[in-house]
Design a protein around this motif. Structure first.
Motif, short mmCIF file in Angstrom:
data_model
loop_
_atom_site.label_atom_id
_atom_site.label_comp_id
_atom_site.label_asym_id
_atom_site.label_seq_id
_atom_site.Cartn_x
_atom_site.Cartn_y
_atom_site.Cartn_z
N TYR A 103 28.72 -1.08 9.22
CA TYR A 103 27.78 -0.52 8.24
C TYR A 103 27.47 0.96 8.53
CZ TYR A 103 23.48 0.14 5.52
OH TYR A 103 22.52 0.62 4.68
N PHE A 104 26.96 1.25 9.72
CA PHE A 104 26.59 2.64 10.03
C PHE A 104 27.82 3.54 10.12
CE2 PHE A 104 22.69 0.47 11.60
CZ PHE A 104 21.80 1.10 10.76
N PRO A 105 28.92 3.10 10.76
CA PRO A 105 30.12 3.96 10.74
C PRO A 105 30.60 4.24 9.31
CG PRO A 105 30.36 2.28 12.43
CD PRO A 105 29.12 1.94 11.64
N ALA A 106 30.51 3.25 8.42
CA ALA A 106 30.94 3.46 7.03
C ALA A 106 30.06 4.48 6.32
CB ALA A 106 30.94 2.13 6.27
N ILE A 107 28.76 4.45 6.59
CA ILE A 107 27.86 5.44 5.98
C ILE A 107 28.26 6.84 6.46
CG2 ILE A 107 25.50 6.34 5.96
CD1 ILE A 107 24.51 3.45 5.95
N LEU A 108 28.44 6.98 7.76
CA LEU A 108 28.82 8.30 8.31
C LEU A 108 30.13 8.77 7.71
CD1 LEU A 108 27.97 7.64 12.08
CD2 LEU A 108 26.68 9.09 10.51
N ARG A 109 31.11 7.89 7.70
CA ARG A 109 32.46 8.23 7.23
C ARG A 109 32.48 8.54 5.74
NH1 ARG A 109 34.40 3.95 9.31
NH2 ARG A 109 34.28 2.66 7.46
N TYR A 142 28.16 12.43 6.85
CA TYR A 142 27.02 12.78 7.69
C TYR A 142 27.52 13.09 9.11
CZ TYR A 142 24.19 10.46 4.05
OH TYR A 142 23.61 10.09 2.88
N ASP A 143 26.97 14.13 9.69
CA ASP A 143 27.28 14.49 11.06
C ASP A 143 26.45 13.59 11.99
OD1 ASP A 143 27.55 15.64 13.58
OD2 ASP A 143 26.92 17.64 12.94
N PRO A 144 27.11 12.74 12.78
CA PRO A 144 26.34 11.83 13.64
C PRO A 144 25.47 12.55 14.66
CG PRO A 144 28.70 11.64 14.09
CD PRO A 144 28.55 12.53 12.90
N GLU A 145 25.83 13.79 14.99
CA GLU A 145 25.04 14.58 15.94
C GLU A 145 23.72 15.05 15.32
OE1 GLU A 145 25.39 15.58 19.29
OE2 GLU A 145 26.77 13.89 19.24
N TYR A 171 20.35 -0.15 18.22
CA TYR A 171 21.60 -0.34 18.94
C TYR A 171 22.84 -0.20 18.05
CZ TYR A 171 18.18 -2.01 22.32
OH TYR A 171 17.08 -2.11 23.14
N PRO A 172 22.85 -0.75 16.84
CA PRO A 172 24.02 -0.52 15.98
C PRO A 172 24.18 0.95 15.59
CG PRO A 172 22.77 -2.41 15.19
CD PRO A 172 21.94 -1.75 16.26
N ALA A 173 23.09 1.65 15.37
CA ALA A 173 23.17 3.08 15.03
C ALA A 173 23.75 3.87 16.19
CB ALA A 173 21.80 3.61 14.64
N LEU A 174 23.25 3.62 17.39
CA LEU A 174 23.76 4.33 18.56
C LEU A 174 25.23 3.99 18.81
CD1 LEU A 174 20.71 3.99 21.00
CD2 LEU A 174 21.40 6.02 19.68
N ARG A 199 23.36 10.03 16.94
CA ARG A 199 22.75 10.59 18.15
C ARG A 199 21.31 10.12 18.38
NH1 ARG A 199 22.19 16.93 19.83
NH2 ARG A 199 21.20 16.54 21.82
N TYR A 200 20.55 10.04 17.30
CA TYR A 200 19.13 9.74 17.44
C TYR A 200 18.79 8.39 16.83
CZ TYR A 200 18.94 14.76 18.29
OH TYR A 200 19.16 16.02 18.78
#
Length: 146
Positions: free
Chosen positions: A74-80, A84-87, A101-104, A109-110
């Motif tokens: 879920y979170f990797p798909a949102i970023l991709r 969105y820059d994960p940093e 924990y899934p976000a990290l 980053r945060y």
């Protein structure tokens, strides 16, 4: 629903502060866009056409995965999919196992957990930031330029 939906004063201050300093706020929720807007509308800060504080909505069903927000992708798909820059991305939630924990793990980053019953205003642990009020997070964001 209005009697059950409460947007706390610190949440409103946080939304206003993020808008003032031009940091977009997006949702990542098990709720559909409609339900997110209905809840924000019941709290008086949106209508079914949108909310001026929310830049984008990412419902759990966004990627067609039956696990929704609880999918490891879920979170990797949102970023991709949204670039969105994960940093420079922050996940704010209330459940470490479902939010932090899934976000990290996805590279965000945060990770922030809000626990209004927490005695300490801010605790840094498990690579996350645990707060008891979004007012503290506004200060952290301003000080660190995240």
């Amino acid at each position: 629903m209005k009697k059950k939906i409460i947007i706390t004063p610190d949440t409103l201050r946080f939304f206003r502060k993020m808008k003032e300093i031009n940091i977009p706020v997006c949702t990542a929720s098990t709720n559909s866009v409609f339900m997110s807007l209905a809840k924000l509308s019941a709290a008086g800060i949106a209508d079914l056409n949108g909310c001026s504080f929310i830049a984008k909505y990412h419902p759990g069903c966004e990627f067609g995965d039956p696990e929704g927000k609880f999918s490891p992708d879920y979170f990797p798909a949102i970023l991709r999919n949204h670039g969105y820059d994960p940093e420079r991305t922050m996940m704010i939630g209330d459940e470490p196992e479902r939010d932090l924990y899934p976000a990290l793990a996805s590279g965000i980053r945060y990770g922030v957990i809000i626990d209004r019953k927490q005695k300490e205003p801010v605790v840094f642990r498990d690579n996350g930031i645990f707060i008891n009020s979004l007012d503290h997070l506004s200060k952290i964001i301003e000080e660190k330029d995240v």
